[in-house]
Design an enzyme around this catalytic site. Structure first.
Site, short mmCIF file in Angstrom:
data_model
loop_
_atom_site.label_atom_id
_atom_site.label_comp_id
_atom_site.label_asym_id
_atom_site.label_seq_id
_atom_site.Cartn_x
_atom_site.Cartn_y
_atom_site.Cartn_z
N ARG A 240 -32.26 -18.69 4.21
CA ARG A 240 -33.39 -19.60 4.38
C ARG A 240 -32.88 -21.03 4.28
O ARG A 240 -32.05 -21.34 3.41
CB ARG A 240 -34.46 -19.37 3.30
CG ARG A 240 -35.31 -18.12 3.49
CD ARG A 240 -36.20 -18.18 4.73
NE ARG A 240 -37.04 -17.00 4.89
CZ ARG A 240 -36.72 -15.92 5.61
NH1 ARG A 240 -35.56 -15.85 6.24
NH2 ARG A 240 -37.57 -14.91 5.72
N GLU A 269 -37.89 -25.83 9.93
CA GLU A 269 -37.65 -25.07 11.17
C GLU A 269 -38.84 -25.24 12.09
O GLU A 269 -39.97 -24.96 11.66
CB GLU A 269 -37.47 -23.59 10.85
CG GLU A 269 -36.09 -23.30 10.36
CD GLU A 269 -35.85 -21.82 10.11
OE1 GLU A 269 -36.67 -20.97 10.55
OE2 GLU A 269 -34.85 -21.51 9.46
N HIS A 288 -32.72 -19.28 14.05
CA HIS A 288 -33.22 -18.19 13.20
C HIS A 288 -33.31 -16.86 13.96
O HIS A 288 -34.40 -16.29 14.11
CB HIS A 288 -34.58 -18.57 12.57
CG HIS A 288 -34.83 -17.85 11.28
ND1 HIS A 288 -35.51 -18.40 10.23
CD2 HIS A 288 -34.50 -16.59 10.87
CE1 HIS A 288 -35.59 -17.53 9.23
NE2 HIS A 288 -34.98 -16.41 9.60
C1 DGY Z 1 -36.20 -12.04 7.71
O1 DGY Z 1 -36.50 -10.89 8.01
O2 DGY Z 1 -36.50 -12.54 6.63
C2 DGY Z 1 -35.43 -12.83 8.71
O3 DGY Z 1 -35.20 -14.12 8.29
C3 DGY Z 1 -36.11 -12.81 10.06
O4 DGY Z 1 -36.01 -11.55 10.59
#
Ligand code: DGY
Length: 322
Positions: A240, A269, A288
């Site tokens: 993240r 983002e 992402h």
């Molecule tokens: C998640 O699943 O948390 C990823 O960041 C996106 O698939």
């Protein structure tokens, strides 16, 4: 009996959607962009279940807008930092996520970012397009070796382990990690060593982040921590964006405090097009896409749909976030 009302906040794989359409009174937000907050609050009214994406803010205001019949929020992702879990649980609303099935795809992307940054692929590709390839050059475009180096894994969960396995098994890397607890499987199979965060910063050639975003990890990588890393180290974040302080990362990459970075996540983002993080020769950024392969997204959709349907029926979710 009337079918329960469900709102799906974005386009979603057919394999998960078809069942929702058959079994529920389902509305799907059609656009590629998320609904506005105002529209989201309107659409969830009267829903028994909501199928959410990581870009939706799910909190008390939304639960109030939905109403008391809301039984389940099923997140189409493993990370749930956009959901106020305490508030959901206080109200007896179950929360589901999709762990396990995106492990390999995300670890593949983390490794792709590492090797792309190490061999300066974006920079050299751009140089060709700018007419920079005149001849074979003995001293230009020199990158990093990977073999035998030390990878530092921040968060030795499933994805951290899968990244460490790639680095150790394929590139003979030594593995250091930080984690709340010892990971016997990693220690035994990968000769990995659990160390303090400062030891990891000081001794890793490459650092790859695989932890949740929470109060303890927000801004974990900042001006102080980048200073403690090796000056030629490579920083990878596929978890993240909030785990790194982005202006501090830009500074560290610009001043040579660290060597390069590969990011699948940014903060915010998406970043503004003018954000410096997008304009550094030593930083590669992906939008992402860690879980973005056909099978992974289909597998995630099957779990998310099961979670939603089970939650509305009052059954245990396949994957419940406690
Ligand atoms: C998640 O699943 O948390 C990823 O960041 C996106 O698939």
């Amino acid at each position: 009996m009337t079918a329960p009302k469900v709102f799906v906040t974005r386009e979603y794989p057919e394999i998960g959607l078809n069942r929702l359409i058959q079994e529920c009174n389902t509305e799907i937000w059609p656009g590629p962009l998320p609904p506005s907050r105002e529209v989201l609050l309107e659409k969830v009214q009267g829903c028994a279940g909501i199928l959410t994406m990581l870009s939706d803010g799910i909190d008390a205001e939304l639960f109030n807008a939905a109403g008391d019949q809301l039984k389940v929020v099923s997140q189409y992702a493993v990370g749930v930092n956009n959901i106020d879990l305490a508030e959901a649980h206080k109200r007896g609303i179950s929360v589901g996520n999709t762990p396990g099935v995106l492990t390999d795809a995300t670890a593949d992307l983390a490794f792709a970012l590492l090797i792309t940054a190490a061999r300066r692929m974006i920079e050299v590709h751009q140089s060709i397009h700018e007419g920079g390839w005149k001849t074979w050059e003995p001293l230009r475009h020199i990158g990093w070796d990977l073999t035998g180096k030390t990878i530092g894994i921040v968060g030795m969960g499933r994805i951290g382990y899968a990244m460490a396995k790639r680095c150790h098994g394929g590139w003979d890397m030594n593995v250091l990690y930080t984690s709340r607890s010892e990971k016997p499987e990693a220690n035994q199979n990968l000769q990995a060593q659990k160390v303090s965060f400062d030891e990891l910063l000081a001794n890793s050639d490459f650092i790859s982040v695989h932890t949740d975003l929470n109060d303890k990890t927000a801004g974990l990588f900042n001006a102080d921590t980048f200073k403690k890393m090796k000056s030629d180290s490579i920083f990878i974040n596929t978890a993240r964006g909030g785990i790194h302080n982005q202006p501090d990362l830009v500074q560290a990459l610009t001043t040579g405090e660290i060597g390069a970075a590969g990011l699948d996540v940014t903060d915010p983002e998406p970043p503004e097009l003018s954000d410096k993080i997008l304009h550094l020769p030593n930083c590669i950024v992906a939008p992402h896409i860690g879980s973005a392969t056909t099978k992974t997204r289909d597998d995630m959709a099957e779990i998310a749909t099961d979670n939603l349907i089970n939650g509305m029926l009052g059954k245990p979710l396949r994957c419940e976030v406690k």
